[in-house]
Scaffold this motif. Sequence first.
Motif, PDB file in Angstrom:
ATOM      1  N   LEU A 124     -11.739  17.274  -1.274  1.00  0.00           N
ATOM      2  CA  LEU A 124     -11.315  16.244  -0.522  1.00  0.00           C
ATOM      3  C   LEU A 124     -11.003  15.974   0.392  1.00  0.00           C
ATOM      4  CD1 LEU A 124      -9.674  13.813  -3.404  1.00  0.00           C
ATOM      5  CD2 LEU A 124     -11.435  13.572  -2.719  1.00  0.00           C
ATOM      6  N   LYS A 128      -5.369   8.700   1.377  1.00  0.00           N
ATOM      7  CA  LYS A 128      -5.998   8.567   0.516  1.00  0.00           C
ATOM      8  C   LYS A 128      -6.041   9.974  -0.073  1.00  0.00           C
ATOM      9  CE  LYS A 128     -10.463   6.611   0.578  1.00  0.00           C
ATOM     10  NZ  LYS A 128     -12.048   6.343   1.196  1.00  0.00           N
ATOM     11  N   TYR A 141      -5.040   9.645  -4.049  1.00  0.00           N
ATOM     12  CA  TYR A 141      -5.462  10.228  -5.228  1.00  0.00           C
ATOM     13  C   TYR A 141      -4.798  11.322  -6.329  1.00  0.00           C
ATOM     14  CZ  TYR A 141      -9.752  11.138  -8.435  1.00  0.00           C
ATOM     15  OH  TYR A 141     -10.828  11.685  -8.952  1.00  0.00           O
ATOM     16  N   GLU A 152     -15.204   8.906  -6.231  1.00  0.00           N
ATOM     17  CA  GLU A 152     -14.525   7.556  -6.170  1.00  0.00           C
ATOM     18  C   GLU A 152     -14.115   7.464  -4.823  1.00  0.00           C
ATOM     19  OE1 GLU A 152     -10.516   6.441  -8.355  1.00  0.00           O
ATOM     20  OE2 GLU A 152     -12.285   7.778  -9.643  1.00  0.00           O
ATOM     21  N   ASN A 153     -13.757   9.097  -3.578  1.00  0.00           N
ATOM     22  CA  ASN A 153     -13.272   8.136  -2.139  1.00  0.00           C
ATOM     23  C   ASN A 153     -14.657   8.472  -1.234  1.00  0.00           C
ATOM     24  OD1 ASN A 153     -10.556   8.881  -2.688  1.00  0.00           O
ATOM     25  ND2 ASN A 153     -11.246  10.079  -4.103  1.00  0.00           N
ATOM     26  N   ALA A 207     -14.003  13.120  -8.110  1.00  0.00           N
ATOM     27  CA  ALA A 207     -12.673  12.491  -7.568  1.00  0.00           C
ATOM     28  C   ALA A 207     -13.507  12.483  -6.261  1.00  0.00           C
ATOM     29  CB  ALA A 207     -12.603  13.889  -6.883  1.00  0.00           C
ATOM     30  N   LEU A 208     -14.780  13.072  -5.694  1.00  0.00           N
ATOM     31  CA  LEU A 208     -15.501  12.824  -4.289  1.00  0.00           C
ATOM     32  C   LEU A 208     -15.673  11.101  -4.825  1.00  0.00           C
ATOM     33  CD1 LEU A 208     -17.015  15.832  -3.683  1.00  0.00           C
ATOM     34  CD2 LEU A 208     -15.137  15.494  -2.207  1.00  0.00           C
TER      35      LEU A 208
END
Lengths: 295, 295, 295, 295
Positions: A242, A251, A255, B244-245, B241-242
């Motif tokens: 991320l 952010k 998460y 969602e972001n 994860a990516l």
Amino acid sequence: MNYRTDLAIERKEMLDEDGKMPNLTEGIIMKKIDYGDDITVTRIEITDPIGEVKMEKPMGNYITIEAEGILEEADGIKDKVEKVVAQELKELIKFHYYLNVLVAGLGNPMVTPDALGPSTASKIKVTNHLFELFRADGDDEMSRVSCIMPGVTATTGMETAEIIKKTSELVKPEVIIVIDSLAARNIERVSTTIQITDTGISPGAGMGNNRTGINEETMGIKVIAIGVPTVIDATTIIRDALIENIESIEKVEKYIEEYDRQMIVTSTDIDMLIKDFSDIIANGINKTLHPGIYS
Amino acid sequence: MNYRTDLAIERKEMLDEDGKMPNLTEGIIMKKIDYGDDITVTRIEITDPIGEVKMEKPMGNYITIEAEGILEEADGIKDKVEKVVAQELKELIKFHYYLNVLVAGLGNPMVTPDALGPSTASKIKVTNHLFELFRADGDDEMSRVSCIMPGVTATTGMETAEIIKKTSELVKPEVIIVIDSLAARNIERVSTTIQITDTGISPGAGMGNNRTGINEETMGIKVIAIGVPTVIDATTIIRDALIENIESIEKVEKYIEEYDRQMIVTSTDIDMLIKDFSDIIANGINKTLHPGIYS
Amino acid sequence: MNYRTDLAIERKEMLDEDGKMPNLTEGIIMKKIDYGDDITVTRIEITDPIGEVKMEKPMGNYITIEAEGILEEADGIKDKVEKVVAQELKELIKFHYYLNVLVAGLGNPMVTPDALGPSTASKIKVTNHLFELFRADGDDEMSRVSCIMPGVTATTGMETAEIIKKTSELVKPEVIIVIDSLAARNIERVSTTIQITDTGISPGAGMGNNRTGINEETMGIKVIAIGVPTVIDATTIIRDALIENIESIEKVEKYIEEYDRQMIVTSTDIDMLIKDFSDIIANGINKTLHPGIYS
Amino acid sequence: MNYRTDLAIERKEMLDEDGKMPNLTEGIIMKKIDYGDDITVTRIEITDPIGEVKMEKPMGNYITIEAEGILEEADGIKDKVEKVVAQELKELIKFHYYLNVLVAGLGNPMVTPDALGPSTASKIKVTNHLFELFRADGDDEMSRVSCIMPGVTATTGMETAEIIKKTSELVKPEVIIVIDSLAARNIERVSTTIQITDTGISPGAGMGNNRTGINEETMGIKVIAIGVPTVIDATTIIRDALIENIESIEKVEKYIEEYDRQMIVTSTDIDMLIKDFSDIIANGINKTLHPGIYS
């Protein structure tokens, strides 16, 4: 950024990255020793509460042994690292005629990345019963050593710290050595790093099996912990991904905070790692505790 | 989005999410059966090359058994799922007087999430030597069964597919049953799902140990594969994860593509999972192959 | 008196006791070498059919390594014995650029006294897949090594000899090394003795798992067998007791002949023995096959 | 004639052979129950010190379950024996809302014939930590269960009885269940017999690992022991052989007395025996302690 790691050296690296540490000398002392043969030792001492807060670890000594080529079985590397483990361990545990030690191999032997403790414990030279048999009060060549594999709460129903404490009442050791799998931030650490510390095992370390710390405070006597990183927290690899792709740290952290899967990340050759590192640590302990037998 | 999964049912779910499948009936037939007691079976058949391309899996039958409460040992659930495994397996392997089967338990017994195959194999009722001993050409109550644990290339130096093929030459079975750990996309699948397929094992499935497929084409005879998802690819949790972001799918896929760590993600109670699912699958196989003994 | 033993040195001792061997030089050549440190090597060569009949063993070389203090972990003894194993093994297997070896660890890993083979095999440095990967035709520092644990007939349904032969067809080795548990006559031999022979494994050796010999004749290539006595036949301890108490040898032999229990006699510390001897033999093999890595 | 056996039923058989027991009702009460399906239960109660002397076992209840066909996996036999174990165990341990039990699996998991205890313990449903987690004081469906594998003195350096006592202080159970391998006189008993007793474990039972008894006297609370004969003492098979061939009992006993080898005799399929009997006993215990889950 709150990466999870049980390694003091990684916590120190994170501090350096963050630039949060204006004054190196306040609360943290660090020293590097080159043992040659691609073996490096870093001794970190956390000396006061300011160091504790910075490092998010209790005051005490953290020795990190780093070596290349162990899984590749580079010529003689295991012998060399064993000797370094013994040398560093001898700084924390002085052999003497009456030395009485309890070794505890933490973790679940049935889950490979958690098996470092039991696997090491099974290779320790145990002597307490021989001292009992011969009614010896001590020895010039070997220590009085007992050994326990307390298992994990999911299979015993009990807190590991409490089992060790009760066992310790039986044999009344001068020092407890606990061996456990650790969690690292950086996957490169898995298979290259051993940490020795006189601060014991923190609650939630490694696979997160233990809720209670195993240290001088809870045990009432000195506790030396030896660990090897075998797992990475799932949130660590997610955070890494991320951060590289999102600008807002908030952010990312939000998460991660909400991420609640109970998962472990490990390498596919974890069986070799456990075998090699349990050999190295057990031999290092045997050399330290029984100097007349393992020279 | 190219999530890694060895489960046909997950591939189908991804197709549905993507809305890529305009015509359900073209190349893919799907049927759900409710067995009661929270046990569901989904039979997917890939019938033609269009289905193959859509599903990224070879033509053939994929049976997915889903059950809740196995790790919690809900009352009698293991017995019930065993019976469903046997019932579904009997559709693919018909017992008869001369039935001769080779069972192969794939994977590394020393790495817990990879131990499903060897663990199951160790619980199979093996009879080939008894048929030899009594010079029986067949039996009304049991099949002629041989069993092999071929290990993994890292410890044998050989391709697993080749070891199985050579062993198969020895006992000349009518069908080979291979058991292996699988990779899922969704962590929920781990501990609830069993897949049975007549398409064998694809190269790189599960822990990625095998480079060559183990199927009718490579073995020359029918191959039934039974698997349970025990691992998630590290890239799967990162991609989740990516996505969602980040808005840009391209950016996500580029990061994933360049990610090159050899790591596995598994659950912390993987030891219980291997124990329970190897019991269930072994009993299901024993009931299928030896109907006169295990009823 | 027909004591059961897999050790040539014990068979020779029995001949000497019986006084059956009027002419030492006929068919049997024996030579003792003192390696110091309480390590003795006895090389016996059976040179002709007369020697075969006398010794009840096939023609060939039998090397017996005897050492004291292994279980007691006397200082450095394991290292020393490893070196002797390597030195003797090098007489039978010459390292060269193209050396290609298959190692087979016989026996049932789930029955401790039978686990020497699998336990040793798991510690062998396997390289065949690396040669494949790098498309190397040979190497100056290491051999091309494959490894198999063929299991036992009770769990595979197949003859071990046949599995090894089939595997051998895959990797086409120059020599096969088989490791197996042996049966001794004398309980003192258990934990002190290693036998290396170029005559392979006789049918019914050790725990009696194999009906077919594993030797040059059955395999088509040279077979070196390395074994350690881990069990005593139940009839051996019974015969010893009867002989000491009964005058009639015929009566003793009749009782033994009719004795039909399938039992094994072993020592209570067999777990330590398997651990230590598998370390020693694996390291001896690794030194022999990979002289550039393990020096 | 002093054959070694841990089974009350064998001691009783020896008494009957000897004709030493003129009055059956004095100190020993015996009752046979036929459960059908080739399962027999014999309940022996030693009621007073005269019975103790005759039986060379402490006062209390000894339940012997005998069943044919377990290793052959005759249809449903394991399920049936499990139910009998539970039924008999329920006579000794009454389930109630507050029931709190410590299960201890004795023996060395690394030595197959000694692995019954640890193997059974690993299959017990442990709940103590769940009661802690939910702060429950009891439950209508399951007991509060903790579990320990205390190892053997050779690997821990400590007395097993002391480890169990200390652990018991932690969880304060109402009853301790210990599972251990036993020694039988008659090889036929191995693989057919289970003994349940409320007199605990005698010093030197089974493989002879424990010097101290584990019973109500040493633990301070009720101790139920469950055992299966897995070994025969070496002197037992020797004595059998001598008696059949020598007239002088004194001569036989003198030889036996001077026999000092530390050896165990076991069967070659001991791995299957441990697997099957640990399944049976664990399921029997789970049914007894958690009646709402395992019905």
